[in-house]
Write a protein that holds these residues in place. Structure first.
Motif, PDB file in Angstrom:
ATOM      1  N   ASN A  40      -2.704   6.110  -5.396  1.00  0.00           N
ATOM      2  CA  ASN A  40      -3.927   6.923  -5.328  1.00  0.00           C
ATOM      3  C   ASN A  40      -4.547   7.090  -6.705  1.00  0.00           C
ATOM      4  N   ASP A  41      -5.858   6.980  -6.737  1.00  0.00           N
ATOM      5  CA  ASP A  41      -6.646   7.278  -7.935  1.00  0.00           C
ATOM      6  C   ASP A  41      -7.476   8.508  -7.591  1.00  0.00           C
ATOM      7  N   TYR A  42      -6.931   9.672  -7.840  1.00  0.00           N
ATOM      8  CA  TYR A  42      -7.575  10.921  -7.439  1.00  0.00           C
ATOM      9  C   TYR A  42      -8.886  11.164  -8.177  1.00  0.00           C
ATOM     10  N   ASP A  55     -11.727   1.074  -3.366  1.00  0.00           N
ATOM     11  CA  ASP A  55     -12.247   2.280  -2.732  1.00  0.00           C
ATOM     12  C   ASP A  55     -11.236   2.771  -1.695  1.00  0.00           C
ATOM     13  N   ARG A  56     -11.589   3.786  -0.923  1.00  0.00           N
ATOM     14  CA  ARG A  56     -10.661   4.365   0.058  1.00  0.00           C
ATOM     15  C   ARG A  56     -10.281   3.392   1.172  1.00  0.00           C
ATOM     16  N   ASN A  57     -11.075   2.345   1.392  1.00  0.00           N
ATOM     17  CA  ASN A  57     -10.791   1.359   2.442  1.00  0.00           C
ATOM     18  C   ASN A  57     -10.143   0.097   1.883  1.00  0.00           C
ATOM     19  N   TYR A  58      -9.627   0.168   0.671  1.00  0.00           N
ATOM     20  CA  TYR A  58      -8.985  -0.955  -0.017  1.00  0.00           C
ATOM     21  C   TYR A  58      -9.935  -2.117  -0.272  1.00  0.00           C
ATOM     22  N   LYS A  93       0.859  -1.189   0.000  1.00  0.00           N
ATOM     23  CA  LYS A  93       0.000   0.000   0.000  1.00  0.00           C
ATOM     24  C   LYS A  93       0.895   1.238   0.000  1.00  0.00           C
ATOM     25  N   ASP A 152     -11.375   8.865  -6.198  1.00  0.00           N
ATOM     26  CA  ASP A 152     -11.259   8.869  -4.745  1.00  0.00           C
ATOM     27  C   ASP A 152     -11.039   7.459  -4.190  1.00  0.00           C
ATOM     28  N   GLY A 153     -10.052   6.791  -4.735  1.00  0.00           N
ATOM     29  CA  GLY A 153      -9.714   5.443  -4.285  1.00  0.00           C
ATOM     30  C   GLY A 153      -8.272   5.122  -4.624  1.00  0.00           C
ATOM     31  N   PHE A 154      -8.032   3.858  -4.931  1.00  0.00           N
ATOM     32  CA  PHE A 154      -6.693   3.384  -5.251  1.00  0.00           C
ATOM     33  C   PHE A 154      -6.744   2.484  -6.474  1.00  0.00           C
TER      34      PHE A 154
END
Length: 112
Positions: free
Chosen positions: A52-54, A81-84, A46, A57-59
């Motif tokens: 980051n996927d701006y 998503d933001r919580n993987y 991580k 809003d995720g990865f």
């Protein structure tokens, strides 16, 4: 009729399983080459491999693998998503396998 529908929903949820195994500050994925059958274990850190996927809003993960048995390129692309939590993924020229399948394959190759 309600019970039939409920069973169908549960089956669909189990098919949508997360292909990544979480370990400390990384995600691990196991897969196999479609052409030669070589198995891979990819340890994705991580903040380094998962970036980051701006825009969303995720990865994301965007990796390419080449094994030692053949020159086939295996391409992994995954969105989180933001919580993987896995949103979607594609794996070109490869097939996702479980950790147990990968371990069995490694044990069999040691016996040879």
């Amino acid at each position: 009729m309600f019970n039939f529908f409920k069973k169908k929903v549960q089956k669909n949820n189990s098919e949508q399983r997360n292909i990544f195994y979480e370990e400390k500050n990384a995600l691990i994925v196991y897969f196999k080459c479609n052409k030669c059958g070589e198995t891979f274990k990819s340890y994705l850190r991580k903040g380094y491999d998962i970036i980051n996927d701006y825009d969303n809003d995720g990865f994301i993960v965007d990796k390419e693998y080449i094994g030692s048995k053949c020159p086939t390129r295996i391409h992994l692309h995954a969105s989180f998503d933001r919580n993987y939590n896995l949103i979607n993924y594609t794996l070109d020229n490869g097939k996702i396998i479980t950790k147990e399948e990968w371990e069995n394959e490694k044990n069999e190759s040691k016996k040879r």
